[in-house]
Design a protein around this motif. Structure first.
Motif, mmCIF file in Angstrom:
data_model
loop_
_atom_site.group_PDB
_atom_site.id
_atom_site.type_symbol
_atom_site.label_atom_id
_atom_site.label_comp_id
_atom_site.label_asym_id
_atom_site.label_seq_id
_atom_site.Cartn_x
_atom_site.Cartn_y
_atom_site.Cartn_z
ATOM 1 N N MET A 1 -39.233 51.663 -7.437
ATOM 2 C CA MET A 1 -38.388 51.065 -6.270
ATOM 3 C C MET A 1 -39.198 50.461 -5.395
ATOM 4 O O MET A 1 -40.510 50.913 -5.215
ATOM 5 N N HIS A 2 -39.006 49.138 -4.827
ATOM 6 C CA HIS A 2 -39.626 48.532 -3.946
ATOM 7 C C HIS A 2 -39.149 48.651 -2.530
ATOM 8 O O HIS A 2 -38.169 49.028 -2.178
ATOM 9 N N ASP A 3 -40.084 49.029 -1.586
ATOM 10 C CA ASP A 3 -39.406 49.264 -0.161
ATOM 11 C C ASP A 3 -39.232 47.854 0.398
ATOM 12 O O ASP A 3 -39.571 46.599 -0.260
ATOM 13 N N GLY A 4 -38.865 47.654 1.605
ATOM 14 C CA GLY A 4 -38.463 46.466 2.416
ATOM 15 C C GLY A 4 -39.787 45.724 2.693
ATOM 16 O O GLY A 4 -39.323 44.239 2.387
ATOM 17 N N THR A 5 -41.044 46.034 2.626
ATOM 18 C CA THR A 5 -42.037 45.479 2.916
ATOM 19 C C THR A 5 -42.424 44.574 1.796
ATOM 20 O O THR A 5 -42.655 43.352 1.834
ATOM 21 N N GLY A 127 -37.576 41.662 -32.127
ATOM 22 C CA GLY A 127 -37.928 43.061 -32.550
ATOM 23 C C GLY A 127 -39.412 43.068 -32.560
ATOM 24 O O GLY A 127 -39.519 44.581 -32.308
ATOM 25 N N GLN A 128 -40.170 42.154 -32.568
ATOM 26 C CA GLN A 128 -41.426 42.448 -31.994
ATOM 27 C C GLN A 128 -41.712 42.896 -30.766
ATOM 28 O O GLN A 128 -42.643 43.764 -30.361
ATOM 29 N N LEU A 129 -41.101 42.141 -29.892
ATOM 30 C CA LEU A 129 -41.332 42.485 -28.356
ATOM 31 C C LEU A 129 -40.690 43.826 -27.903
ATOM 32 O O LEU A 129 -41.190 44.294 -27.206
ATOM 33 N N ALA A 130 -39.442 44.112 -28.680
ATOM 34 C CA ALA A 130 -38.854 45.350 -28.534
ATOM 35 C C ALA A 130 -38.423 45.523 -26.942
ATOM 36 O O ALA A 130 -39.091 46.762 -26.404
ATOM 37 N N PRO A 131 -37.777 44.892 -26.218
ATOM 38 C CA PRO A 131 -37.406 45.257 -24.885
ATOM 39 C C PRO A 131 -36.417 46.254 -24.930
ATOM 40 O O PRO A 131 -35.543 46.507 -25.792
ATOM 41 N N SER A 132 -36.555 47.145 -23.927
ATOM 42 C CA SER A 132 -35.415 48.202 -23.869
ATOM 43 C C SER A 132 -34.550 47.986 -22.910
ATOM 44 O O SER A 132 -33.245 48.665 -23.193
ATOM 45 N N SER A 133 -34.535 46.957 -21.931
ATOM 46 C CA SER A 133 -33.427 46.757 -20.808
ATOM 47 C C SER A 133 -33.811 45.209 -20.674
ATOM 48 O O SER A 133 -34.886 44.936 -20.634
ATOM 49 N N LEU A 134 -32.598 44.620 -20.150
ATOM 50 C CA LEU A 134 -32.749 43.106 -19.639
ATOM 51 C C LEU A 134 -31.711 42.984 -18.639
ATOM 52 O O LEU A 134 -30.701 43.579 -18.652
ATOM 53 N N THR A 135 -32.173 42.026 -17.611
ATOM 54 C CA THR A 135 -31.179 41.683 -16.431
ATOM 55 C C THR A 135 -31.419 39.947 -16.634
ATOM 56 O O THR A 135 -32.642 39.445 -16.311
ATOM 57 N N SER A 161 -33.274 49.539 -11.125
ATOM 58 C CA SER A 161 -32.316 49.987 -10.241
ATOM 59 C C SER A 161 -31.505 49.212 -9.518
ATOM 60 O O SER A 161 -31.738 47.848 -9.570
ATOM 61 N N ALA A 162 -30.328 49.855 -8.950
ATOM 62 C CA ALA A 162 -29.429 48.990 -8.189
ATOM 63 C C ALA A 162 -30.156 48.168 -7.193
ATOM 64 O O ALA A 162 -29.609 46.998 -7.099
ATOM 65 N N ALA A 163 -31.085 48.611 -6.345
ATOM 66 C CA ALA A 163 -31.898 48.007 -5.376
ATOM 67 C C ALA A 163 -32.787 46.754 -6.012
ATOM 68 O O ALA A 163 -32.832 45.706 -5.321
ATOM 69 N N LEU A 167 -32.581 42.563 -5.532
ATOM 70 C CA LEU A 167 -33.575 42.039 -4.898
ATOM 71 C C LEU A 167 -33.919 40.814 -5.905
ATOM 72 O O LEU A 167 -34.130 39.713 -5.556
ATOM 73 N N VAL A 168 -33.546 41.280 -7.210
ATOM 74 C CA VAL A 168 -33.618 39.939 -8.163
ATOM 75 C C VAL A 168 -32.657 38.977 -7.956
ATOM 76 O O VAL A 168 -33.133 37.764 -7.647
ATOM 77 N N SER A 169 -31.282 39.298 -7.371
ATOM 78 C CA SER A 169 -30.344 38.213 -7.098
ATOM 79 C C SER A 169 -30.735 37.278 -5.820
ATOM 80 O O SER A 169 -30.701 36.194 -5.784
ATOM 81 N N GLU A 170 -31.574 38.354 -4.774
ATOM 82 C CA GLU A 170 -32.051 37.500 -3.692
ATOM 83 C C GLU A 170 -33.157 36.543 -4.029
ATOM 84 O O GLU A 170 -33.144 35.546 -3.402
ATOM 85 N N VAL A 171 -34.165 36.984 -4.889
ATOM 86 C CA VAL A 171 -35.043 36.314 -5.303
ATOM 87 C C VAL A 171 -34.456 34.865 -6.071
ATOM 88 O O VAL A 171 -34.998 33.647 -5.857
#
Length: 457
Positions: A1-5, A127-135, A161-163, A167-171
């Motif tokens: 989790m990233h803080d606001g700073t 298959g080689q990179l094997a990511p577990s999640s993506l957004t 996380s949801a936060a 942040l990704v959406s804001e970036v």
């Protein structure tokens, strides 16, 4: 989790990096590196092609990527080169681009990707990179989707996380705004540059005068300006040379340049006056028409009587409105700088008298007129720039006229230019022999005499 700073720091870094370039592909390459490993283990950045006529799948291009593990850089690069062609229309990337919404796969990312990838190399690489999640977050601004961010996390790192998704959406929104601003800026610059180039026509070349012109726009970080050159004939056969630079760097400066160039041509042809009188008439026209224009301009007239032709001489008369001095490259390779008193800029003081100056040229001489972008920049004074121009003319004196102009543009601006540059160079070839082949054909309008037919004076 990233803080606001940390969040603010990441946003600040993204905006700072994207502001440093107007090249979209350079920008997104930097963006991928900023997001890894801060938000993801690896990342792809996709852009939508500007050509909307292409098939939807061809509209997408992966142009930026990064992996936190250097050993996997090549694998991610290969995936970026192959995945678009392999994706089904139901893929997470296509959904994010088409619907403008974030698509988040919390787990089993390999299985999710297998369902939307055709059999082939792209699926094998997953298959080689094997990511577990993506957004996947769209790059969306002003109702347009410019592309998307695809963030992947491997085993050992939890899904965002949801936060973090927020942040990704804001970036993505900040990056899209920066990219779109750059796109709009490039479009305006390209329109102004195209407009400006369309006005810089090929010069007339009478008899044994060879005329070469060049225009070089400023570097991408600068704006298009109002630099121009011109070379045309007056009714008596004299060649008029013009070099000018409108104050300002935008499409308004280019538009004012167009008006001044056309007005100067008309004044010179209709009045048949010399350089100083032409500048006086132009100044009066600027005041009468209330044009918001100021410009440095130098007008020169190449003329010759029959007697002067017989002894191999030609005269150059000129008048300057605050413009850098002409240079003369002599047949022996030496250089003269035609220093003389200059008048005020056009549009500054129309009531001031304009001075006219004259020099004699011999066959084989070269006259160079130029705008200040050739000799002046932030790290070099005008005086030093003029000295370097003189030295370059001496160094390249043996080149043909095209080669000489190209050499000056390659050496003097010191890399990508800070300002536009316009050049007009004239070489006086001997008149007691045929016009040299490298000087090109004579281009003179029908019914206009050549300079050898000028009356005295």
């Amino acid at each position: 989790m990233h803080d606001g700073t940390a969040d603010r720091s990441l946003l600040s870094d993204v905006l700072a990096q994207l502001a440093q370039t107007l090249d979209a592909e350079v920008a997104v390459s930097r963006l991928a590196r900023l997001l890894v490993p801060t938000l993801a283990d690896w990342c792809l950045v996709t852009l939508v092609d500007d050509d909307e006529s292409r098939a939807p799948r061809r509209r997408l291009r992966d142009v930026g990527w990064w992996h936190h593990d250097p050993a996997r850089h090549a694998l991610v690069a290969e995936y970026a080169a192959t995945r678009i062609a392999s994706l089904a229309s139901t893929s997470m990337l296509m959904r994010a681009v088409d619907e403008g919404e974030v698509v988040h796969v919390h787990s089993d990312a390999v299985a999710a990707l297998d369902r939307v990838l055709l059999p082939g190399r792209a699926r094998d690489i997953v298959g080689q990179l094997a990511p577990s999640s993506l957004t996947v977050a769209p790059l969306q601004v002003r109702g347009r989707t410019l592309g998307a961010l695809s963030l992947f996390n491997d085993d050992g790192r939890p899904a965002l996380s949801a936060a973090e998704v927020a942040l990704v959406s804001e970036v993505a929104a900040s990056a899209a705004l920066a990219l779109d601003n750059a796109r709009l800026y490039r479009q305006q610059r390209d329109v102004a540059s195209t407009f400006q180039r369309s006005l810089l026509t090929e010069p007339v070349e009478p008899d044994h005068l060879q005329v070469v012109v060049r225009y070089q726009p400023a570097a991408e970080a600068a704006r298009v300006g109002g630099d121009w050159y011109d070379a045309f004939l007056q009714p008596d056969g004299a060649t008029v040379l013009v070099i000018g630079d409108v104050v300002g760097h935008d499409i308004e400066a280019a538009a004012l340049m167009a008006q001044l160039r056309s007005m100067l041509r008309a004044v010179a042809v209709v009045t048949r006056d010399g350089p100083a009188a032409v500048l006086r008439h132009l100044d009066a026209a600027i005041r009468t028409l209330q044009l918001p224009a100021m410009a440095t301009v130098l007008v020169a007239r190449v003329e010759q009587t029959s007697a002067e032709q017989g002894v191999g001489l030609t005269r150059l008369r000129w008048s300057s409105a605050g413009h850098p001095p002409p240079m003369v490259l002599e047949p022996d390779g030496s250089v003269r700088r035609l220093d003389a008193l200059t008048g005020p800029l056009l549009g500054l003081d129309p009531d001031r008298e304009r001075r006219e100056h004259e020099t004699v040229l011999t066959w084989g001489s070269t006259v160079l007129l130029y705008t200040d972008g050739l000799v002046e920049r932030r790290t070099r004074s005008l005086r030093l720039g003029l000295d370097e121009l003189r030295d370059a003319l001496v160094r390249h004196a043996a080149l043909d006229l095209d080669g000489l102009c190209d050499a000056l543009l390659a050496e003097l601006p010191g890399g990508p230019g800070e300002d536009d540059i316009a050049l007009v160079a004239v070489r006086l070839h001997p008149q007691d022999r045929p016009r040299p082949v490298e000087a090109g054909p004579r281009r003179v309008p029908p019914g206009v005499p050549g300079p050898r037919e000028l009356p005295g004076g």
